[in-house]
Design a protein around this motif. Structure first.
Motif, mmCIF file in Angstrom:
data_model
loop_
_atom_site.group_PDB
_atom_site.id
_atom_site.type_symbol
_atom_site.label_atom_id
_atom_site.label_comp_id
_atom_site.label_asym_id
_atom_site.label_seq_id
_atom_site.Cartn_x
_atom_site.Cartn_y
_atom_site.Cartn_z
ATOM 1 N N GLU A 198 -32.791 41.035 68.961
ATOM 2 C CA GLU A 198 -31.731 40.636 69.882
ATOM 3 C C GLU A 198 -31.203 41.767 70.751
ATOM 4 O OE1 GLU A 198 -29.072 37.235 68.181
ATOM 5 O OE2 GLU A 198 -29.329 38.739 66.626
ATOM 6 N N SER A 199 -31.104 42.978 70.205
ATOM 7 C CA SER A 199 -30.532 44.084 70.969
ATOM 8 C C SER A 199 -30.833 45.408 70.286
ATOM 9 C CB SER A 199 -29.006 43.919 71.103
ATOM 10 O OG SER A 199 -28.375 44.059 69.837
ATOM 11 N N ARG A 246 -28.988 31.661 74.590
ATOM 12 C CA ARG A 246 -28.082 31.945 73.475
ATOM 13 C C ARG A 246 -26.922 30.948 73.494
ATOM 14 N NH1 ARG A 246 -29.382 37.044 71.564
ATOM 15 N NH2 ARG A 246 -30.666 38.242 73.005
ATOM 16 N N ALA A 247 -26.431 30.632 72.313
ATOM 17 C CA ALA A 247 -25.280 29.734 72.191
ATOM 18 C C ALA A 247 -24.043 30.564 71.861
ATOM 19 C CB ALA A 247 -25.526 28.678 71.126
ATOM 20 N N SER A 248 -23.679 31.438 72.764
ATOM 21 C CA SER A 248 -22.531 32.315 72.561
ATOM 22 C C SER A 248 -21.281 31.638 73.116
ATOM 23 C CB SER A 248 -22.775 33.642 73.285
ATOM 24 O OG SER A 248 -22.978 33.402 74.667
ATOM 25 N N CYS A 249 -20.220 32.396 73.318
ATOM 26 C CA CYS A 249 -19.075 31.858 74.045
ATOM 27 C C CYS A 249 -19.546 31.379 75.411
ATOM 28 C CB CYS A 249 -17.998 32.924 74.222
ATOM 29 S SG CYS A 249 -17.107 33.363 72.705
ATOM 30 N N VAL A 250 -18.849 30.435 75.990
ATOM 31 C CA VAL A 250 -19.249 29.911 77.296
ATOM 32 C C VAL A 250 -19.360 31.047 78.302
ATOM 33 C CG1 VAL A 250 -18.632 28.345 79.170
ATOM 34 C CG2 VAL A 250 -18.125 27.709 76.799
ATOM 35 N N PHE A 280 -21.209 39.637 77.536
ATOM 36 C CA PHE A 280 -22.542 40.211 77.637
ATOM 37 C C PHE A 280 -23.510 39.318 78.411
ATOM 38 C CE2 PHE A 280 -20.922 41.784 73.470
ATOM 39 C CZ PHE A 280 -20.738 43.103 73.862
ATOM 40 N N SER A 281 -23.056 38.150 78.822
ATOM 41 C CA SER A 281 -23.933 37.183 79.461
ATOM 42 C C SER A 281 -24.540 37.736 80.744
ATOM 43 C CB SER A 281 -23.151 35.907 79.782
ATOM 44 O OG SER A 281 -23.955 34.966 80.452
ATOM 45 N N SER A 282 -25.730 37.265 81.082
ATOM 46 C CA SER A 282 -26.316 37.583 82.377
ATOM 47 C C SER A 282 -25.490 36.924 83.471
ATOM 48 C CB SER A 282 -27.766 37.091 82.441
ATOM 49 O OG SER A 282 -27.814 35.685 82.239
ATOM 50 N N ARG A 283 -25.591 37.457 84.684
ATOM 51 C CA ARG A 283 -24.834 36.859 85.792
ATOM 52 C C ARG A 283 -25.248 35.408 86.000
ATOM 53 N NH1 ARG A 283 -22.479 39.656 90.702
ATOM 54 N NH2 ARG A 283 -21.836 37.977 92.094
ATOM 55 N N SER A 284 -26.553 35.143 85.912
ATOM 56 C CA SER A 284 -27.017 33.771 86.085
ATOM 57 C C SER A 284 -26.468 32.862 84.990
ATOM 58 C CB SER A 284 -28.546 33.719 86.088
ATOM 59 O OG SER A 284 -29.081 34.275 84.890
ATOM 60 N N HIS A 292 -28.337 40.682 75.987
ATOM 61 C CA HIS A 292 -28.315 41.286 74.652
ATOM 62 C C HIS A 292 -26.889 41.411 74.172
ATOM 63 C CE1 HIS A 292 -32.544 42.065 75.008
ATOM 64 N NE2 HIS A 292 -32.373 42.762 76.111
ATOM 65 N N PRO A 293 -26.583 40.901 72.975
ATOM 66 C CA PRO A 293 -25.229 40.979 72.434
ATOM 67 C C PRO A 293 -24.883 42.384 71.965
ATOM 68 C CG PRO A 293 -26.693 39.978 70.831
ATOM 69 C CD PRO A 293 -27.494 40.188 72.076
#
Length: 318
Positions: free
Chosen positions: A173-174, A252-256, A260-264, A317-318
């Motif tokens: 993952e990272s 990934r099923a992270s926070c909405v 760390f999310s990608s811009r897309s 990557h988280p």
């Protein structure tokens, strides 16, 4: 589960990622070595509703069933409230109930994540991941404290209670997670284990307090070495429902709106959850602190509104 006939039925619900599935005989579902599984009083499995905890829960439930210790297993879900995708907490409970496991939902007392950002005046970032420590690790530790008290009330009073804390982190993952050891003892200033006692004897007591005189806690990452193909292959035979974020195109099923999310990923999330995106943008404007140095929530909302297509979501990557 009381007999082999009651083991979960498999193969009823395939994941959307069938292109990643490998022939069953080619998949190695071996778990990371480390713990003596019969030496603990309590087993705590953190489940997020995401693919990694979903896959690890399936293999662990069958392992613990075969070891006849399933009654000592508790699953825990840290509920992030509106920061989570709708239905995430219910899905985590569904995963636990599939195996007949005791399940606890925990949350930080007081305000939710977005309100806490407004209070602090800053968003969390890679160097200050207080969202994880305050909203996940802290509440889950409270469950461990409760389970330790239950074991003592059940008659284990002559020694510290042994707890195995289990998470679904994977090395793939990272970089940070690659550096994690699959199995560690969680030290404590008053921990009575031989390692912590030896450090105190030479004047180097542990500075943390996860373990203490009442409990000895170890942490295990059983699928640390698994790759993505192995995870989805396990889910395909588990018979449990994957998080809907994956079918929406998210890796990934992270926070909405994960920091760390990608811009897309942020833009696609804003298209799917425009009201929540607007709330994030409002908080950002109120505190005068950008959601991230490279992208603001105002920019995310503007891009999501202007873009009428569905962008492909890049991984992060988280």
């Amino acid at each position: 589960m009381t007999s082999a006939d009651q083991l979960p039925r498999r193969g009823e619900r395939l994941s959307h990622a069938q292109q990643l599935l490998l022939p069953r005989e080619q998949v190695d579902f071996a778990l990371a070595p480390g713990p003596d599984l019969l030496s603990y009083d309590q087993y705590v499995i953190s489940i997020s509703g995401g693919k990694d905890s979903q896959a690890s829960l399936d293999v662990l439930a069958h392992l613990f069933y075969e070891a006849r210790i399933l009654h000592r297993v508790t699953t825990v879900h840290a509920d992030m409230g509106r920061a989570d995708w709708p239905g995430t907490a219910a899905l985590a409970r569904e995963h636990a109930e599939h195996y007949g496991l005791r399940h606890e939902i925990v949350a930080r007392s007081g305000c939710d994540l977005l309100d806490r950002v407004a209070e602090r005046g800053k968003w969390p970032d890679r160097g200050r991941r207080w969202c994880t420590s305050d909203f996940k690790r802290g509440p889950i530790r409270r469950v461990i404290t409760i389970l330790v008290a239950e074991s003592r009330a059940a008659g284990v009073t002559d020694r510290p209670i042994r707890v195995l804390n289990i998470m679904g982190h994977r090395a793939q993952e990272s970089r940070e997670r690659r550096q994690q050891a699959p199995f560690i003892h969680e030290p404590g200033t008053t921990c009575l284990c031989s390692a912590c006692s030896a450090k105190r004897a030479v004047g180097q007591p542990p500075k943390t307090s996860f373990s203490n005189s009442r409990r000895i806690v170890d942490s295990w990452l059983p699928i640390h070495s698994w790759n993505l193909e192995t995870v989805w292959s396990r889910i395909a035979v588990a018979g449990t429902r994957p998080h809907p974020a994956y079918s929406a195109g998210f890796p990934r099923a992270s926070c909405v709106f994960c920091i760390f999310s990608s811009r897309s990923g942020l833009v696609r999330a804003a298209q799917l959850q425009p009201e929540l995106a607007a709330q994030y943008a409002t908080v950002e404007q109120k505190i005068g602190h950008r959601f991230r140095l490279d992208v603001s929530m105002a920019e995310v909302v503007a891009e999501a509104t202007a873009n009428t297509t569905t962008p492909a979501v890049a991984d992060w990557h988280p």
